[in-house]
Design an enzyme around this catalytic site. Sequence first.
Site, PDB file in Angstrom:
ATOM      1  N   ASP A  40     118.471  -9.731   6.585  1.00 14.97           N
ATOM      2  CA  ASP A  40     117.531  -8.752   7.131  1.00 14.97           C
ATOM      3  C   ASP A  40     116.166  -9.373   7.384  1.00 14.97           C
ATOM      4  O   ASP A  40     115.175  -9.019   6.737  1.00 14.97           O
ATOM      5  CB  ASP A  40     117.418  -7.551   6.181  1.00 14.97           C
ATOM      6  N   THR A  63     124.453  -7.991   9.768  1.00 11.29           N
ATOM      7  CA  THR A  63     123.229  -8.099  10.565  1.00 11.29           C
ATOM      8  C   THR A  63     122.622  -6.711  10.826  1.00 11.29           C
ATOM      9  O   THR A  63     123.320  -5.694  10.778  1.00 11.29           O
ATOM     10  CB  THR A  63     123.555  -8.748  11.933  1.00 11.29           C
ATOM     11  N   HIS A  64     121.299  -6.739  11.098  1.00 10.02           N
ATOM     12  CA  HIS A  64     120.608  -5.583  11.699  1.00 10.02           C
ATOM     13  C   HIS A  64     119.913  -6.184  12.923  1.00 10.02           C
ATOM     14  O   HIS A  64     118.720  -6.505  12.858  1.00 10.02           O
ATOM     15  CB  HIS A  64     119.534  -5.030  10.749  1.00 10.02           C
ATOM     16  N   ARG A  94     125.006  -1.013  11.984  1.00  8.25           N
ATOM     17  CA  ARG A  94     124.279  -0.171  12.938  1.00  8.25           C
ATOM     18  C   ARG A  94     124.128   1.275  12.466  1.00  8.25           C
ATOM     19  O   ARG A  94     123.290   2.011  12.951  1.00  8.25           O
ATOM     20  CB  ARG A  94     125.010  -0.245  14.288  1.00  8.25           C
ATOM     21  N   LYS A  95     124.989   1.675  11.536  1.00  6.42           N
ATOM     22  CA  LYS A  95     124.944   3.053  11.012  1.00  6.42           C
ATOM     23  C   LYS A  95     124.802   4.078  12.130  1.00  6.42           C
ATOM     24  O   LYS A  95     123.879   4.890  12.161  1.00  6.42           O
ATOM     25  CB  LYS A  95     123.806   3.230   9.995  1.00  6.42           C
ATOM     26  N   ALA A  97     125.181   7.424  14.186  1.00  5.54           N
ATOM     27  CA  ALA A  97     125.100   8.773  13.610  1.00  5.54           C
ATOM     28  C   ALA A  97     124.930   9.849  14.680  1.00  5.54           C
ATOM     29  O   ALA A  97     124.341  10.890  14.423  1.00  5.54           O
ATOM     30  CB  ALA A  97     123.941   8.845  12.617  1.00  5.54           C
ATOM     31  N   ILE A  99     126.537  11.893  18.569  1.00  2.92           N
ATOM     32  CA  ILE A  99     127.776  12.448  19.143  1.00  2.92           C
ATOM     33  C   ILE A  99     128.609  11.312  19.734  1.00  2.92           C
ATOM     34  O   ILE A  99     128.080  10.230  20.056  1.00  2.92           O
ATOM     35  CB  ILE A  99     127.481  13.517  20.213  1.00  2.92           C
ATOM     36  N   GLY A 100     129.904  11.564  19.893  1.00  2.00           N
ATOM     37  CA  GLY A 100     130.830  10.525  20.347  1.00  2.00           C
ATOM     38  C   GLY A 100     130.400   9.832  21.630  1.00  2.00           C
ATOM     39  O   GLY A 100     130.423   8.602  21.726  1.00  2.00           O
ATOM     40  N   THR A 102     127.457   9.452  22.978  1.00  2.00           N
ATOM     41  CA  THR A 102     126.264   8.607  22.797  1.00  2.00           C
ATOM     42  C   THR A 102     126.591   7.337  22.017  1.00  2.00           C
ATOM     43  O   THR A 102     126.179   6.235  22.392  1.00  2.00           O
ATOM     44  CB  THR A 102     125.157   9.419  22.086  1.00  2.00           C
TER      45      THR A 102
HETATM   46  O1  S5P Z   1     123.895   2.608   0.980  1.00  2.00           O
HETATM   47  C1  S5P Z   1     123.576   1.578   1.526  1.00  2.00           C
HETATM   48  C2  S5P Z   1     124.188   1.154   2.715  1.00  2.00           C
HETATM   49  C3  S5P Z   1     123.824  -0.073   3.261  1.00  2.00           C
HETATM   50  S1  S5P Z   1     124.751  -0.674   4.582  1.00  2.00           S
HETATM   51  N1  S5P Z   1     122.618   0.788   0.965  1.00  2.00           N
HETATM   52  C4  S5P Z   1     122.232  -0.417   1.532  1.00  2.00           C
HETATM   53  O2  S5P Z   1     121.378  -1.096   0.941  1.00  2.00           O
HETATM   54  N2  S5P Z   1     122.800  -0.837   2.717  1.00  2.00           N
HETATM   55  C5  S5P Z   1     122.351  -2.078   3.404  1.00  2.00           C
HETATM   56  O3  S5P Z   1     122.605  -3.196   2.539  1.00  2.00           O
HETATM   57  C6  S5P Z   1     120.860  -2.116   3.727  1.00  2.00           C
HETATM   58  O4  S5P Z   1     120.623  -1.647   5.045  1.00  2.00           O
HETATM   59  C7  S5P Z   1     120.507  -3.585   3.579  1.00  2.00           C
HETATM   60  O5  S5P Z   1     120.743  -4.257   4.809  1.00  2.00           O
HETATM   61  C8  S5P Z   1     121.504  -4.123   2.567  1.00  2.00           C
HETATM   62  C9  S5P Z   1     120.962  -4.247   1.152  1.00  2.00           C
HETATM   63  O6  S5P Z   1     119.920  -5.170   1.087  1.00  2.00           O
HETATM   64  P1  S5P Z   1     119.256  -5.657  -0.306  1.00  2.00           P
HETATM   65  O7  S5P Z   1     118.186  -6.575   0.136  1.00  2.00           O
HETATM   66  O8  S5P Z   1     118.777  -4.452  -1.026  1.00  2.00           O
HETATM   67  O9  S5P Z   1     120.385  -6.370  -1.061  1.00  2.00           O
END
Ligand code: S5P
Length: 276
Positions: A40, A63-64, A94-95, A97, A99-100, A102
């Site tokens: 991140d 990745t983000h 990407r999470k 969230a 409608i289908g 979109t």
């Molecule tokens: O419930 C969640 C879901 C996700 S995908 N909690 C999270 O922390 N994440 C992701 O996991 C969050 O977006 C981040 O990229 C990673 C955790 O990062 P850390 O630095 O706290 O280990």
Amino acid sequence: MPSAHLQTYAQRAEKHANPAAKALLETIERKSSNLCVSVDVTKKADFLRIIDIVGPYVCLVKTHVDIIEDFDSSLIDRLKELSAKHDFLIFEDRKFADIGNTVALQYSSGVHKIASWSHITNAHPVPGPGIVTGLASVGTPLGRGLLLLAEMSTKGNLATGTYTADAVRMARAHRDFVIGFIAMHRMDGIGAQAGEAVEDEDFLILTPGVGLDVKGDSMGQQYRTPREVVLESGCDVIIVGRGIYGKGSDAEVREQAERYRREGWVAYEGRVSPRS
Ligand code: S5P
């Protein structure tokens, strides 16, 4: 047949029909690594440097891409090269969230064209089954896999109880594309109707909120150890971000990646072949 989490990753790979799930399980077995590193960071050069360092120790890189300030399509070419060089899969967190219709556009198009390079992505079940149908319309022909966020790692999150059970039911209705969950423990049998045969299901559990040195951050994140996550809660892949990439020098980042890989693997071995 013992429940999925008591079988080896190799045994589970043989039975998985979804190409992304199968490839992930095979990679885990081949590399003796159930570690996913979450990278991140906001600069292309840092992103690629960290992935090149941790690559040998991971089965999956999360990745983000939307946080990278100098993003361009060459970044994806480099990421794919690193994935081939170090033998790992890619998970764009990407999470989705919406409608289908979109989410299908967000997944296939725009600047990032996620479906074209990310083996696995994830979605919140909050919009209902249409989100899975929308993402599947893009991802299934490409052999991709989807994780639903059935639970979260953060303090006070709302993904609990009947919400979690409904997420599992939604996954069960789309088993060819939904390969598992972001969750804090196994989901086996959760939400099943009386008489519904769910013993053979094998949803992968990928679990964030993993750290060996601290218990949380100032914004609600909560950490557990690889042992708690893999051995005690039966999860399959540990997701570690700042515990690895936040460590300063390249040598320390490598050391932490190897440390988390080892801890995750020892916990898995203890689970599938416990010492009596
Ligand atoms: O419930 C969640 C879901 C996700 S995908 N909690 C999270 O922390 N994440 C992701 O996991 C969050 O977006 C981040 O990229 C990673 C955790 O990062 P850390 O630095 O706290 O280990």
